[in-house]
Write a protein that holds these residues in place. Structure first.
Motif, PDB file in Angstrom:
ATOM      1  N   PRO A  68       0.805  -1.228   0.000  1.00 19.82           N
ATOM      2  CA  PRO A  68       0.000   0.000   0.000  1.00 19.82           C
ATOM      3  C   PRO A  68       0.836   1.274   0.000  1.00 19.82           C
ATOM      4  CG  PRO A  68      -0.357  -1.264   2.027  1.00 19.82           C
ATOM      5  CD  PRO A  68       0.492  -2.104   1.137  1.00 19.82           C
ATOM      6  N   TYR A  94      -0.122   5.810   9.543  1.00 21.43           N
ATOM      7  CA  TYR A  94       0.623   4.584   9.796  1.00 21.43           C
ATOM      8  C   TYR A  94       2.102   4.900   9.579  1.00 21.43           C
ATOM      9  CZ  TYR A  94      -3.893   2.231   9.364  1.00 21.43           C
ATOM     10  OH  TYR A  94      -5.191   1.839   9.545  1.00 21.43           O
ATOM     11  N   ILE A 143      -4.555   4.902   4.115  1.00 19.77           N
ATOM     12  CA  ILE A 143      -3.964   4.142   3.017  1.00 19.77           C
ATOM     13  C   ILE A 143      -4.181   2.662   3.297  1.00 19.77           C
ATOM     14  CG2 ILE A 143      -2.217   5.883   2.456  1.00 19.77           C
ATOM     15  CD1 ILE A 143      -0.185   3.806   3.707  1.00 19.77           C
ATOM     16  N   GLY A 144      -4.043   1.854   2.261  1.00 21.58           N
ATOM     17  CA  GLY A 144      -4.215   0.417   2.423  1.00 21.58           C
ATOM     18  C   GLY A 144      -5.341  -0.103   1.547  1.00 21.58           C
ATOM     19  N   PHE A 145      -5.387  -1.419   1.461  1.00 27.74           N
ATOM     20  CA  PHE A 145      -6.355  -2.079   0.579  1.00 27.74           C
ATOM     21  C   PHE A 145      -7.607  -2.490   1.354  1.00 27.74           C
ATOM     22  CE2 PHE A 145      -2.028  -3.072  -1.111  1.00 27.74           C
ATOM     23  CZ  PHE A 145      -2.097  -2.249  -2.217  1.00 27.74           C
ATOM     24  N   THR A 147      -8.203  -4.780   3.208  1.00 21.52           N
ATOM     25  CA  THR A 147      -7.954  -5.279   4.555  1.00 21.52           C
ATOM     26  C   THR A 147      -7.940  -4.137   5.567  1.00 21.52           C
ATOM     27  OG1 THR A 147      -6.223  -6.391   3.305  1.00 21.52           O
ATOM     28  CG2 THR A 147      -6.563  -7.104   5.560  1.00 21.52           C
ATOM     29  N   THR A 148      -7.431  -3.001   5.157  1.00 22.26           N
ATOM     30  CA  THR A 148      -7.212  -1.874   6.059  1.00 22.26           C
ATOM     31  C   THR A 148      -8.369  -0.883   6.027  1.00 22.26           C
ATOM     32  OG1 THR A 148      -4.918  -2.102   5.337  1.00 22.26           O
ATOM     33  CG2 THR A 148      -5.400  -0.284   6.801  1.00 22.26           C
TER      34      THR A 148
ATOM     35  N   MET B   1       2.718  -2.165   7.606  1.00 23.74           N
ATOM     36  CA  MET B   1       1.380  -1.852   8.116  1.00 23.74           C
ATOM     37  C   MET B   1       0.326  -2.821   7.615  1.00 23.74           C
ATOM     38  SD  MET B   1      -0.250   0.832   5.515  1.00 23.74           S
ATOM     39  CE  MET B   1      -1.778  -0.008   5.815  1.00 23.74           C
ATOM     40  N   HIS B  45      -5.152  -7.063  12.285  1.00 26.59           N
ATOM     41  CA  HIS B  45      -4.672  -6.218  11.192  1.00 26.59           C
ATOM     42  C   HIS B  45      -4.956  -4.754  11.511  1.00 26.59           C
ATOM     43  CE1 HIS B  45      -3.686  -5.253   6.966  1.00 26.59           C
ATOM     44  NE2 HIS B  45      -4.532  -4.276   7.182  1.00 26.59           N
ATOM     45  N   ALA B  46      -3.910  -3.949  11.568  1.00 30.50           N
ATOM     46  CA  ALA B  46      -4.021  -2.507  11.825  1.00 30.50           C
ATOM     47  C   ALA B  46      -5.027  -2.202  12.939  1.00 30.50           C
ATOM     48  CB  ALA B  46      -4.384  -1.752  10.540  1.00 30.50           C
ATOM     49  N   ILE B  50      -9.834  -8.955  12.066  1.00 24.58           N
ATOM     50  CA  ILE B  50     -10.552  -8.898  10.784  1.00 24.58           C
ATOM     51  C   ILE B  50     -11.236 -10.215  10.444  1.00 24.58           C
ATOM     52  CG2 ILE B  50      -9.215  -7.010   9.761  1.00 24.58           C
ATOM     53  CD1 ILE B  50      -7.747  -9.228   8.114  1.00 24.58           C
TER      54      ILE B  50
END
Lengths: 366, 73
Positions: A68, A94, A143-145, A147-148, B1, B45-46, B50
């Motif tokens: 990402p 992050y 930011i991130g896909f 999942t985030t 991250m 996750h972060a 999840i």
């Protein structure tokens, strides 16, 4: 972790299973195969566990755009730096993003020059800052896909629920499947994708079905331990040999066909797809997540409109080509000389999931 | 991250939990998972859990691989 058995990790590092899979792959692989590991987490695991040395020479693994930080365009860094100068602003990000070079400098340098930029581990931590400092404007860099992004969505839902007025998100969240489609259209000659396992926990394996259906590219959703990766390579080889591309799930302990419905609901409530700029791929249609109108008052890009000028690259850094699987870090003249993890030129050298950083750490610069 | 790691839920407080991963304790949001319980294994996750990890599927994968290994010997 010394000596302590880690459930769901150690079983998937079993040397005998690894040996079995390596032998099975060797006997099944009868042609030439190019597989892309889309996710930077997979690239890291492949190097860490020496997977490439286990595989026969006729199977080539190439790294993809699934980092990402790496795919976040320079324009985003420039905009974030400009926003960090807004009166009374605390920027929350992050950690990985801090050292990514913008046109002139990085967020880390902006911080050193007086901007208040803080590293957080989750979107909820950024929201906590907004509650602790009601007189400050908290801008979270999303930011991130897939999942985030749900974490950002949860934070925004909470902000709405609690009527928090000083929390904002600058979203550069991105979607993986459209980028994989862009890579196929680029013509890199990929036979199969080692599909991102953690993205798929959210999206489900169904998100990749159009890739095998429309483009005939094999897909296996994969876990992150060596046994997972080798089992997936074997599944990909078998798919290619049979001439029957499909989407299979190797990572069944975490991934289902439809994914995490709760997380998907959060995503759908807060975001809608929009065009996004990817480092290397340029503008990919419908590959980004933008805040829906209902959440407009939290959208930093519209609440704080700033005009930002981004300088073109000088063309020496090949990060863009690496993210598209066209070249590898060792093809770059800067790699390991001018561009090193402690003084990165391109984003791929910054993040732990960036191909250049990984190649450097595992000694491929020597 | 962007890494996710297996973690075990130690204690739950509303929609947040303390989870243990690799010997350290982290705070994790539970908003994305159904019926979280102490002792459950989740992917962290972060700052969020999840997904619950399926013990049944984990064992099944290992069983199939073990069969493959036995058949090659």
């Amino acid at each position: 972790m010394n000596g302590v058995f880690m459930k769901y990790i150690d079983e998937y590092r079993d040397s005998k299973l690894i040996e079995t899979l390596a032998r099975s792959i060797k006997s099944a692989a009868e042609g030439l195969y190019t597989f892309m590991e889309v996710c930077g987490g997979h690239t890291a695991a492949i190097h860490r566990f020496g997977i490439r040395d286990i595989l026969p020479q006729n199977i080539r693994l190439i790294s993809g755009p699934g980092c990402p930080v790496c795919v976040t365009g320079k324009d985003f860094i420039d905009r974030a730096i400009a926003m960090s100068g807004i009166d009374n602003c605390i920027m929350a990000t992050y950690g990985d993003l801090m050292r990514v070079p913008g046109s002139l400098f990085s967020l880390e340098k902006a911080n050193a020059s007086g901007a208040d930029i803080r590293v957080v581990f989750s979107a909820l931590e950024a929201l906590d800052l907004a509650e602790r400092f009601p007189e400050r404007k908290i801008i979270f860099l999303g930011i991130g896909f897939e999942t985030t992004a749900p974490g950002t969505a949860v934070a925004l839902c909470k902000a709405e629920e609690k009527n928090i007025r000083n929390f904002f998100v600058l979203s550069a969240h991105k979607l993986m499947p459209p980028a994989m489609e862009a890579i196929i259209k680029d013509g890199t000659g990929i036979n199969g994708f080692i599909c991102p396992g953690h993205v798929a926990t959210i999206t489900g394996s169904s998100a990749f079905e159009f890739i095998s259906g429309r483009y005939g590219t094999a897909c296996v959703v994969t876990g992150f331990e060596p046994v997972d990766i080798l089992q997936s390579v074997l599944m990909l080889v078998n798919q290619v040999n049979a001439g029957m591309p499909a989407v299979e799930i190797q990572y069944t302990r975490a991934v289902t066909i439809h994914g995490n419905l709760r997380a998907r609901k959060y995503l759908g409530q807060v975001f809608e797809p929009g065009d996004a700029i990817w480092r290397g791929l340029g503008i990919v249609p419908e590959s980004g997540l933008v805040l829906r109108d209902r959440y407009g008052r939290f959208d930093a890009s519209s609440v704080f409109p700033l005009s930002v000028v981004t300088k073109d690259d000088d063309g020496k850094c090949i990060c863009g080509d690496i993210l598209r699987g066209l070249r590898t870090p060792s093809d770059c003249t800067l790699f390991g000389k001018v561009c090193i993890p402690s003084d990165p030129v391109g984003a791929c050298m910054v993040s732990d999931e960036g191909a250049c950083n990984i190649f450097y750490r595992y000694g491929k610069h020597e | 991250m962007c890494l996710s790691v297996p973690a075990r839920i130690i204690s739950i407080d509303g929609d947040m939990a303390d989870v243990s991963a690799g010997g350290a304790i982290f705070r994790a949001g539970l908003q994305m998972i159904d019926n979280p319980r102490e002792g459950d294994y989740v992917l962290l996750h972060a700052g969020f859990a999840i997904m619950k990890i399926s013990e049944k599927e984990a064992l099944e994968t290992l069983r199939l691989l073990q069969e493959m290994r036995d058949s090659l010997e």
